[in-house]
Design a protein around this motif. Structure first.
Motif, short mmCIF file in Angstrom:
data_model
loop_
_atom_site.label_atom_id
_atom_site.label_comp_id
_atom_site.label_asym_id
_atom_site.label_seq_id
_atom_site.Cartn_x
_atom_site.Cartn_y
_atom_site.Cartn_z
N SER A 290 -0.13 -7.10 -6.02
CA SER A 290 -0.11 -7.04 -4.56
C SER A 290 0.72 -8.17 -3.95
O SER A 290 1.17 -8.06 -2.81
N GLN A 291 0.93 -9.26 -4.69
CA GLN A 291 1.70 -10.40 -4.18
C GLN A 291 3.19 -10.30 -4.48
O GLN A 291 3.94 -11.26 -4.23
N ALA A 292 3.64 -9.16 -5.00
CA ALA A 292 5.06 -9.00 -5.31
C ALA A 292 5.91 -9.23 -4.07
O ALA A 292 5.58 -8.77 -2.98
N LEU A 293 7.01 -9.95 -4.25
CA LEU A 293 7.90 -10.30 -3.15
C LEU A 293 9.26 -9.63 -3.33
O LEU A 293 9.71 -9.42 -4.46
N LEU B 168 6.48 -2.59 -15.76
CA LEU B 168 6.70 -3.08 -14.41
C LEU B 168 7.10 -4.54 -14.47
O LEU B 168 6.44 -5.35 -15.14
N ILE B 169 8.19 -4.89 -13.77
CA ILE B 169 8.65 -6.27 -13.66
C ILE B 169 8.76 -6.60 -12.18
O ILE B 169 9.37 -5.85 -11.42
N PHE B 170 8.17 -7.71 -11.78
CA PHE B 170 8.23 -8.10 -10.38
C PHE B 170 8.17 -9.62 -10.27
O PHE B 170 7.79 -10.32 -11.20
N MET B 171 8.54 -10.13 -9.10
CA MET B 171 8.49 -11.56 -8.83
C MET B 171 7.39 -11.84 -7.83
O MET B 171 7.23 -11.11 -6.85
N ALA B 172 6.61 -12.89 -8.07
CA ALA B 172 5.48 -13.22 -7.20
C ALA B 172 5.15 -14.70 -7.37
O ALA B 172 5.57 -15.34 -8.34
#
Length: 227
Positions: A64-67, A89-93
């Protein structure tokens, strides 16, 4: 005293009494053992349900904190800091203890096969705004540090999936008709919602313990509140 009044048990009567007593004890012991197994099974089920609920809450907190930020790709193209496939899934947070100006991290949620069983894994590494992002090499150990940076990758096993399969879906943002996608690749913005599923399995601990997890991204919520 008469002879009949002094008469005791015969050997046959004593043997019959012992056999009946043994049968009664076997029935009582069998019932007790069955109750104990049922109790242990119920406790294991409750523990697994609690562990799954805790894991789902952690996944909700992380995803949920993905930016949404802009980074450059290996050929200079502009990419968003969110990449999603059906089983990865790859994300930045932000980090768990990061403040408003704290460090940012890359997160990777994926499935890995180990000794014939599937594991749900989480990998974390530091985010570098100046780094060229190649999704296939971002978490490759032999590629870390190719630009001179000393980057550490931490991997954490989250849960055994048995023979289950990790599946993710991505929902479009609401300025269009709602659309569900099986991937989120080369998209300029974040999805509205990420849904994490584990397919049904005939072996524990997956079957019956993992309801679909729908996660709304906080950045989207903030944008809605600012309108």
């Amino acid at each position: 005293m008469s002879r009949s009044a002094a008469r005791g048990f015969t050997l046959i009567e004593l043997l019959i009494a012992l056999v009946l007593t043994g049968l009664i004890m076997m029935l009582l012991f069998g019932g007790l053992r069955l109750s104990t197994r049922s109790w242990d099974s119920s406790e294991r089920y409750q523990q697994q349900v609690s562990e799954q609920a805790l894991l789902q809450q952690r996944l909700r907190d992380w995803i949920s904190q993905a930016l949404s930020r802009r980074v450059r790709g290996p050929n200079g193209e502009v990419l968003s800091t969110f990449w999603g496939d059906r089983d990865e899934l790859i994300f930045m947070a932000p980090g768990r203890d990061s403040g408003p100006s704290g460090a940012l991290y890359w997160y990777r949620l994926y499935q890995r096969e180990e000794q014939g069983r599937s594991m749900l894994m989480l990998a974390i590494r530091l985010f570098d705004q100046e780094e060229a992002v190649d999704w296939n090499r971002l978490f490759a150990v032999d590629e870390v540090g190719v630009e001179g940076a000393d980057i550490q990758i931490d991997e954490y096993p989250l849960m055994s999936l048995g023979d289950g399969q990790l599946e993710m879906q991505y929902w479009e943002q609401p300025d269009q008709l709602p659309v569900v996608r099986s991937d989120w690749i080369d998209q300029p913005r974040l999805p509205r919602l990420v849904e994490v599923r584990v397919t049904e399995s005939e072996s524990p601990p997956v079957k019956g313990y993992w309801p679909p997890l729908a996660i709304v991204l906080e950045e989207y919520n903030h944008a809605v509140r600012q309108r």
